[in-house]
Scaffold this motif. Structure first.
Motif, PDB file in Angstrom:
ATOM      1  N   LYS A  21       0.817  -1.207   0.000  1.00  0.00           N
ATOM      2  CA  LYS A  21       0.000   0.000   0.000  1.00  0.00           C
ATOM      3  C   LYS A  21       0.854   1.261   0.000  1.00  0.00           C
ATOM      4  O   LYS A  21       0.576   2.243  -0.704  1.00  0.00           O
ATOM      5  CB  LYS A  21      -0.919  -0.016   1.229  1.00  0.00           C
ATOM      6  N   LEU A  22       1.924   1.258   0.797  1.00  0.00           N
ATOM      7  CA  LEU A  22       2.830   2.405   0.832  1.00  0.00           C
ATOM      8  C   LEU A  22       3.524   2.603  -0.507  1.00  0.00           C
ATOM      9  O   LEU A  22       3.708   3.746  -0.962  1.00  0.00           O
ATOM     10  CB  LEU A  22       3.862   2.208   1.945  1.00  0.00           C
ATOM     11  N   ASN A  23       3.892   1.530  -1.163  1.00  0.00           N
ATOM     12  CA  ASN A  23       4.513   1.643  -2.484  1.00  0.00           C
ATOM     13  C   ASN A  23       3.541   2.241  -3.500  1.00  0.00           C
ATOM     14  O   ASN A  23       3.928   3.088  -4.328  1.00  0.00           O
ATOM     15  CB  ASN A  23       4.988   0.268  -2.962  1.00  0.00           C
ATOM     16  N   GLU A  24       2.297   1.793  -3.461  1.00  0.00           N
ATOM     17  CA  GLU A  24       1.296   2.356  -4.372  1.00  0.00           C
ATOM     18  C   GLU A  24       1.098   3.849  -4.128  1.00  0.00           C
ATOM     19  O   GLU A  24       1.013   4.650  -5.074  1.00  0.00           O
ATOM     20  CB  GLU A  24      -0.026   1.609  -4.199  1.00  0.00           C
ATOM     21  N   THR A  25       1.010   4.231  -2.863  1.00  0.00           N
ATOM     22  CA  THR A  25       0.836   5.655  -2.538  1.00  0.00           C
ATOM     23  C   THR A  25       2.041   6.465  -2.985  1.00  0.00           C
ATOM     24  O   THR A  25       1.906   7.590  -3.509  1.00  0.00           O
ATOM     25  CB  THR A  25       0.632   5.825  -1.024  1.00  0.00           C
ATOM     26  N   LEU A  26       3.227   5.918  -2.816  1.00  0.00           N
ATOM     27  CA  LEU A  26       4.441   6.608  -3.240  1.00  0.00           C
ATOM     28  C   LEU A  26       4.460   6.803  -4.747  1.00  0.00           C
ATOM     29  O   LEU A  26       4.814   7.892  -5.247  1.00  0.00           O
ATOM     30  CB  LEU A  26       5.656   5.797  -2.782  1.00  0.00           C
ATOM     31  N   GLU A  27       4.086   5.797  -5.493  1.00  0.00           N
ATOM     32  CA  GLU A  27       4.026   5.938  -6.947  1.00  0.00           C
ATOM     33  C   GLU A  27       2.991   6.986  -7.363  1.00  0.00           C
ATOM     34  O   GLU A  27       3.226   7.778  -8.293  1.00  0.00           O
ATOM     35  CB  GLU A  27       3.688   4.584  -7.584  1.00  0.00           C
ATOM     36  N   MET A  28       1.834   7.032  -6.698  1.00  0.00           N
ATOM     37  CA  MET A  28       0.809   8.029  -7.013  1.00  0.00           C
ATOM     38  C   MET A  28       1.317   9.445  -6.752  1.00  0.00           C
ATOM     39  O   MET A  28       1.115  10.365  -7.561  1.00  0.00           O
ATOM     40  CB  MET A  28      -0.434   7.740  -6.189  1.00  0.00           C
ATOM     41  N   LEU A  29       2.018   9.651  -5.642  1.00  0.00           N
ATOM     42  CA  LEU A  29       2.556  10.975  -5.333  1.00  0.00           C
ATOM     43  C   LEU A  29       3.624  11.385  -6.336  1.00  0.00           C
ATOM     44  O   LEU A  29       3.709  12.573  -6.720  1.00  0.00           O
ATOM     45  CB  LEU A  29       3.140  10.975  -3.916  1.00  0.00           C
ATOM     46  N   GLU A  30       4.439  10.458  -6.757  1.00  0.00           N
ATOM     47  CA  GLU A  30       5.473  10.775  -7.750  1.00  0.00           C
ATOM     48  C   GLU A  30       4.828  11.194  -9.081  1.00  0.00           C
ATOM     49  O   GLU A  30       5.310  12.125  -9.744  1.00  0.00           O
ATOM     50  CB  GLU A  30       6.387   9.568  -7.951  1.00  0.00           C
ATOM     51  N   LYS A  31       3.765  10.518  -9.479  1.00  0.00           N
ATOM     52  CA  LYS A  31       3.069  10.896 -10.715  1.00  0.00           C
ATOM     53  C   LYS A  31       2.469  12.300 -10.600  1.00  0.00           C
ATOM     54  O   LYS A  31       2.573  13.124 -11.517  1.00  0.00           O
ATOM     55  CB  LYS A  31       1.980   9.877 -11.031  1.00  0.00           C
ATOM     56  N   LYS A  32       1.836  12.595  -9.474  1.00  0.00           N
ATOM     57  CA  LYS A  32       1.268  13.930  -9.273  1.00  0.00           C
ATOM     58  C   LYS A  32       2.367  14.993  -9.281  1.00  0.00           C
ATOM     59  O   LYS A  32       2.179  16.096  -9.816  1.00  0.00           O
ATOM     60  CB  LYS A  32       0.513  13.978  -7.947  1.00  0.00           C
ATOM     61  N   GLU A  33       3.489  14.667  -8.694  1.00  0.00           N
ATOM     62  CA  GLU A  33       4.595  15.622  -8.670  1.00  0.00           C
ATOM     63  C   GLU A  33       5.066  15.936 -10.084  1.00  0.00           C
ATOM     64  O   GLU A  33       5.341  17.101 -10.420  1.00  0.00           O
ATOM     65  CB  GLU A  33       5.743  15.053  -7.830  1.00  0.00           C
ATOM     66  N   LYS A  34       5.178  14.912 -10.923  1.00  0.00           N
ATOM     67  CA  LYS A  34       5.602  15.136 -12.307  1.00  0.00           C
ATOM     68  C   LYS A  34       4.593  16.014 -13.046  1.00  0.00           C
ATOM     69  O   LYS A  34       4.977  16.913 -13.825  1.00  0.00           O
ATOM     70  CB  LYS A  34       5.763  13.798 -13.023  1.00  0.00           C
ATOM     71  N   VAL A  35       3.302  15.784 -12.816  1.00  0.00           N
ATOM     72  CA  VAL A  35       2.270  16.600 -13.479  1.00  0.00           C
ATOM     73  C   VAL A  35       2.364  18.050 -13.033  1.00  0.00           C
ATOM     74  O   VAL A  35       2.283  18.997 -13.848  1.00  0.00           O
ATOM     75  CB  VAL A  35       0.876  16.023 -13.174  1.00  0.00           C
ATOM     76  N   LEU A  36       2.554  18.281 -11.737  1.00  0.00           N
ATOM     77  CA  LEU A  36       2.648  19.649 -11.227  1.00  0.00           C
ATOM     78  C   LEU A  36       3.903  20.350 -11.743  1.00  0.00           C
ATOM     79  O   LEU A  36       3.887  21.563 -12.011  1.00  0.00           O
ATOM     80  CB  LEU A  36       2.641  19.638  -9.700  1.00  0.00           C
ATOM     81  N   ILE A  37       5.001  19.608 -11.876  1.00  0.00           N
ATOM     82  CA  ILE A  37       6.216  20.208 -12.425  1.00  0.00           C
ATOM     83  C   ILE A  37       5.980  20.667 -13.859  1.00  0.00           C
ATOM     84  O   ILE A  37       6.427  21.758 -14.270  1.00  0.00           O
ATOM     85  CB  ILE A  37       7.381  19.199 -12.337  1.00  0.00           C
ATOM     86  N   LYS A  38       5.274  19.837 -14.636  1.00  0.00           N
ATOM     87  CA  LYS A  38       4.959  20.244 -16.015  1.00  0.00           C
ATOM     88  C   LYS A  38       4.057  21.476 -16.044  1.00  0.00           C
ATOM     89  O   LYS A  38       4.263  22.395 -16.850  1.00  0.00           O
ATOM     90  CB  LYS A  38       4.289  19.087 -16.748  1.00  0.00           C
ATOM     91  N   LYS A  39       3.081  21.516 -15.148  1.00  0.00           N
ATOM     92  CA  LYS A  39       2.182  22.671 -15.106  1.00  0.00           C
ATOM     93  C   LYS A  39       2.941  23.944 -14.703  1.00  0.00           C
ATOM     94  O   LYS A  39       2.702  25.039 -15.257  1.00  0.00           O
ATOM     95  CB  LYS A  39       1.040  22.418 -14.122  1.00  0.00           C
ATOM     96  N   ALA A  40       3.830  23.816 -13.725  1.00  0.00           N
ATOM     97  CA  ALA A  40       4.619  24.979 -13.316  1.00  0.00           C
ATOM     98  C   ALA A  40       5.485  25.467 -14.467  1.00  0.00           C
ATOM     99  O   ALA A  40       5.631  26.686 -14.696  1.00  0.00           O
ATOM    100  CB  ALA A  40       5.480  24.621 -12.102  1.00  0.00           C
ATOM    101  N   GLY A  41       6.078  24.548 -15.217  1.00  0.00           N
ATOM    102  CA  GLY A  41       6.881  24.938 -16.374  1.00  0.00           C
ATOM    103  C   GLY A  41       6.044  25.606 -17.448  1.00  0.00           C
ATOM    104  O   GLY A  41       6.490  26.568 -18.091  1.00  0.00           O
ATOM    105  N   ALA A  42       4.825  25.103 -17.628  1.00  0.00           N
ATOM    106  CA  ALA A  42       3.943  25.715 -18.629  1.00  0.00           C
ATOM    107  C   ALA A  42       3.556  27.133 -18.215  1.00  0.00           C
ATOM    108  O   ALA A  42       3.464  28.039 -19.065  1.00  0.00           O
ATOM    109  CB  ALA A  42       2.695  24.848 -18.798  1.00  0.00           C
ATOM    110  N   GLU A  43       3.324  27.387 -16.948  1.00  0.00           N
ATOM    111  CA  GLU A  43       2.996  28.733 -16.485  1.00  0.00           C
ATOM    112  C   GLU A  43       4.168  29.697 -16.709  1.00  0.00           C
ATOM    113  O   GLU A  43       3.976  30.873 -17.028  1.00  0.00           O
ATOM    114  CB  GLU A  43       2.621  28.704 -15.009  1.00  0.00           C
ATOM    115  N   VAL A  44       5.384  29.200 -16.558  1.00  0.00           N
ATOM    116  CA  VAL A  44       6.549  30.040 -16.814  1.00  0.00           C
ATOM    117  C   VAL A  44       6.601  30.427 -18.289  1.00  0.00           C
ATOM    118  O   VAL A  44       6.881  31.588 -18.639  1.00  0.00           O
ATOM    119  CB  VAL A  44       7.839  29.309 -16.391  1.00  0.00           C
TER     120      VAL A  44
END
Length: 219
Positions: A21-44
């Motif tokens: 369960k912890l591994n699944e949650t960690l993978e989900m957070l990593e995916k969200k982090e990648k999406v937010l990084i892309k969004k932040a780059g797009a705003e720049v």
């Protein structure tokens, strides 16, 4: 007892399920982090475009959204760090539990072995072995002792007689004349042998009678 026997697999299953369960949650957070990084780059990039278009207000709004994304990215990073810590602690606790169970099993086995082997029985067994060894030693000594007339012989007298024989032998060797080496003689000259006649074998009386009978038949 049954709780110990059947509770351990259940605990291991729960630990493995928690780690999954912890591994699944960690993978989900990593995916969200990648999406937010892309969004932040797009705003720049959008802020740069608005800056070139002299739209300062729109560019500032893009930078504000970028800041919000960065805050969420930082928060997700903290969440991942906590999950990593939890996983490390859980794996360590699991290893500790397995180690304690292994030690407990070894202690139980050792206790059972010690219970089956009594110190009094060991002492008794060693006494029996020593007694049998001593008996065998006495038997061997009895078998090796001389019997009959040989038992009455005096060893000192035999040793003295042996010394007399050795002295007489030495004296006899000293009285013998020294042997001289044989004088060297000339090697005989070998003369080549001439043709030798084969000796005529002598006939026996039976052979003479046979020869006479053959002569009469020829007449």
């Amino acid at each position: 007892m049954f709780t110990r026997l059947f509770g351990k697999p259940k605990q291991e299953t729960n630990a493995l399920a928690t780690l999954d369960k912890l591994n699944e949650t960690l993978e989900m957070l990593e995916k969200k982090e990648k999406v937010l990084i892309k969004k932040a780059g797009a705003e720049v990039e959008r802020a740069k475009e608005f800056t070139r278009a002299k739209n300062k207000r729109a560019a500032i709004q893009c930078l504000k959204r970028k800041r919000l994304y960065e805050q969420q990215i930082e928060q997700l990073g903290n969440f991942q760090l906590r999950i990593h810590d939890q996983m490390i602690m859980l794996e360590g606790a699991k290893a500790t539990t397995e180690t304690v169970d292994a030690l407990r099993t070894g202690a139980s086995a050792m206790k059972a072995m010690q219970k089956a082997t009594n110190i009094d029985d060991v002492d008794k067994t060693m006494d029996e072995i020593n007694e049998q060894t001593e008996n065998m030693k006495q038997i061997q000594e009895a078998l090796s002792a001389p019997l009959g007339a040989a038992a009455d012989f005096d060893e000192d007298e035999l040793e003295a007689e042996l010394e007399e024989l050795e002295g007489a032998e030495l004296e006899e060797q000293l009285l013998q004349p020294a042997t001289t080496a044989p004088a060297a003689t000339a090697a005989p000259v070998q003369v080549p042998a001439g043709p030798q006649r084969r000796p005529i074998p002598k006939r026996t009386a039976e052979e003479d009678e046979l020869a006479a009978l053959q002569a009469e038949m020829a007449l």
